[in-house]
Design a protein around this motif. Structure first.
Motif, mmCIF file in Angstrom:
data_model
loop_
_atom_site.group_PDB
_atom_site.id
_atom_site.type_symbol
_atom_site.label_atom_id
_atom_site.label_comp_id
_atom_site.label_asym_id
_atom_site.label_seq_id
_atom_site.Cartn_x
_atom_site.Cartn_y
_atom_site.Cartn_z
ATOM 1 N N GLN A 119 23.695 22.199 36.934
ATOM 2 C CA GLN A 119 24.489 21.872 38.126
ATOM 3 C C GLN A 119 25.942 21.621 37.750
ATOM 4 O O GLN A 119 26.271 21.385 36.602
ATOM 5 C CB GLN A 119 23.918 20.648 38.829
ATOM 6 C CG GLN A 119 23.966 19.394 37.981
ATOM 7 C CD GLN A 119 23.278 18.207 38.645
ATOM 8 O OE1 GLN A 119 22.638 18.344 39.668
ATOM 9 N NE2 GLN A 119 23.436 17.032 38.071
ATOM 10 N N ASN A 122 29.586 17.821 40.502
ATOM 11 C CA ASN A 122 29.408 17.216 41.833
ATOM 12 C C ASN A 122 27.965 17.294 42.328
ATOM 13 O O ASN A 122 27.671 16.909 43.457
ATOM 14 C CB ASN A 122 30.359 17.848 42.854
ATOM 15 C CG ASN A 122 30.022 19.303 43.168
ATOM 16 O OD1 ASN A 122 28.987 19.829 42.776
ATOM 17 N ND2 ASN A 122 30.920 19.961 43.890
ATOM 18 N N THR A 124 26.077 20.105 42.698
ATOM 19 C CA THR A 124 25.704 21.405 43.239
ATOM 20 C C THR A 124 24.938 22.201 42.182
ATOM 21 O O THR A 124 25.453 22.417 41.085
ATOM 22 C CB THR A 124 26.955 22.203 43.663
ATOM 23 O OG1 THR A 124 27.699 21.444 44.605
ATOM 24 C CG2 THR A 124 26.584 23.558 44.242
ATOM 25 N N PRO A 125 23.704 22.636 42.487
ATOM 26 C CA PRO A 125 22.945 23.428 41.516
ATOM 27 C C PRO A 125 23.676 24.734 41.192
ATOM 28 O O PRO A 125 24.351 25.313 42.048
ATOM 29 C CB PRO A 125 21.628 23.726 42.244
ATOM 30 C CG PRO A 125 21.543 22.718 43.332
ATOM 31 C CD PRO A 125 22.959 22.402 43.726
ATOM 32 N N VAL A 126 23.546 25.185 39.945
ATOM 33 C CA VAL A 126 24.167 26.438 39.530
ATOM 34 C C VAL A 126 23.234 27.135 38.546
ATOM 35 O O VAL A 126 22.703 26.509 37.625
ATOM 36 C CB VAL A 126 25.584 26.227 38.944
ATOM 37 C CG1 VAL A 126 25.558 25.421 37.663
ATOM 38 C CG2 VAL A 126 26.312 27.536 38.751
ATOM 39 N N GLU A 130 24.738 32.739 39.000
ATOM 40 C CA GLU A 130 25.911 32.191 39.697
ATOM 41 C C GLU A 130 27.072 31.958 38.732
ATOM 42 O O GLU A 130 28.229 32.182 39.092
ATOM 43 C CB GLU A 130 25.537 30.902 40.424
ATOM 44 C CG GLU A 130 24.614 31.151 41.600
ATOM 45 C CD GLU A 130 23.981 29.896 42.165
ATOM 46 O OE1 GLU A 130 23.694 29.902 43.376
ATOM 47 O OE2 GLU A 130 23.759 28.929 41.406
#
Length: 160
Positions: A119, A122, A124-126, A130
């Motif tokens: 992630q 912050n 947010t998964p990544v 991506e």
């Protein structure tokens, strides 16, 4: 799950052997001896060449390696860096435009860093995919107290 444990084991072995590095190590040939032998020969791995910044003379390679669990291992191998600790970050935007920190990576210690990323800072998964299209760049800094960039590269969408 085995890959992160394997990489952690390799990192611990390297750290216990001290800060010496084989001058003959070749990150693109994991069969050669040296601290880079832990990087798998994976055709899906993406390597980014780190360019020197601010006249530091430091270069290197940042490898983004997909893991079976969907995470990404970011492995950094610096050349010509002091044996100190060098913070590393993935930032938003291009090298030219700059940008805020997106992912704080493990510090480069003895010129090596390995971070398993799931992630952004912050939350947010990544994923690996991506990150391959991410609008970002990677920075290596002089020290925890000196934010001077010593090596960097565009990553993801900005690397083309």
């Amino acid at each position: 799950m085995k890959k992160p444990i394997f990489f952690l084991s390799v990192l611990l072995v390297i750290a216990s052997l001290g800060c010496s590095k084989s001058e003959d190590a070749d990150v693109n040939n994991p069969n050669l001896p040296g601290p880079d032998a832990g990087i798998p020969d994976d055709p899906e791995r993406v390597d980014y060449v780190l360019s020197t910044s601010n006249g530091s003379g430091v270069t290197g390679l940042a490898s983004f390696i997909p893991n079976d669990d969907g995470s990404t291992t970011i492995y950094i191998d610096l050349e010509n860096a002091s044996q100190g600790i060098h913070p590393a970050t993935v930032n938003f935007g291009t090298l030219e435009s700059g940008g805020a920190i997106a992912i704080t990576l493990n510090e480069c210690e003895c010129e090596i860093s390995e971070t398993v990323v799931t992630q952004l800072d912050n939350g947010t998964p990544v994923t690996f995919v991506e990150l391959m299209t991410f609008d970002g760049h990677l920075n290596i800094y002089e020290s925890p107290t000196d934010g001077t960039t010593i090596a960097q590269t565009n990553i993801g969408a900005n690397s083309f």
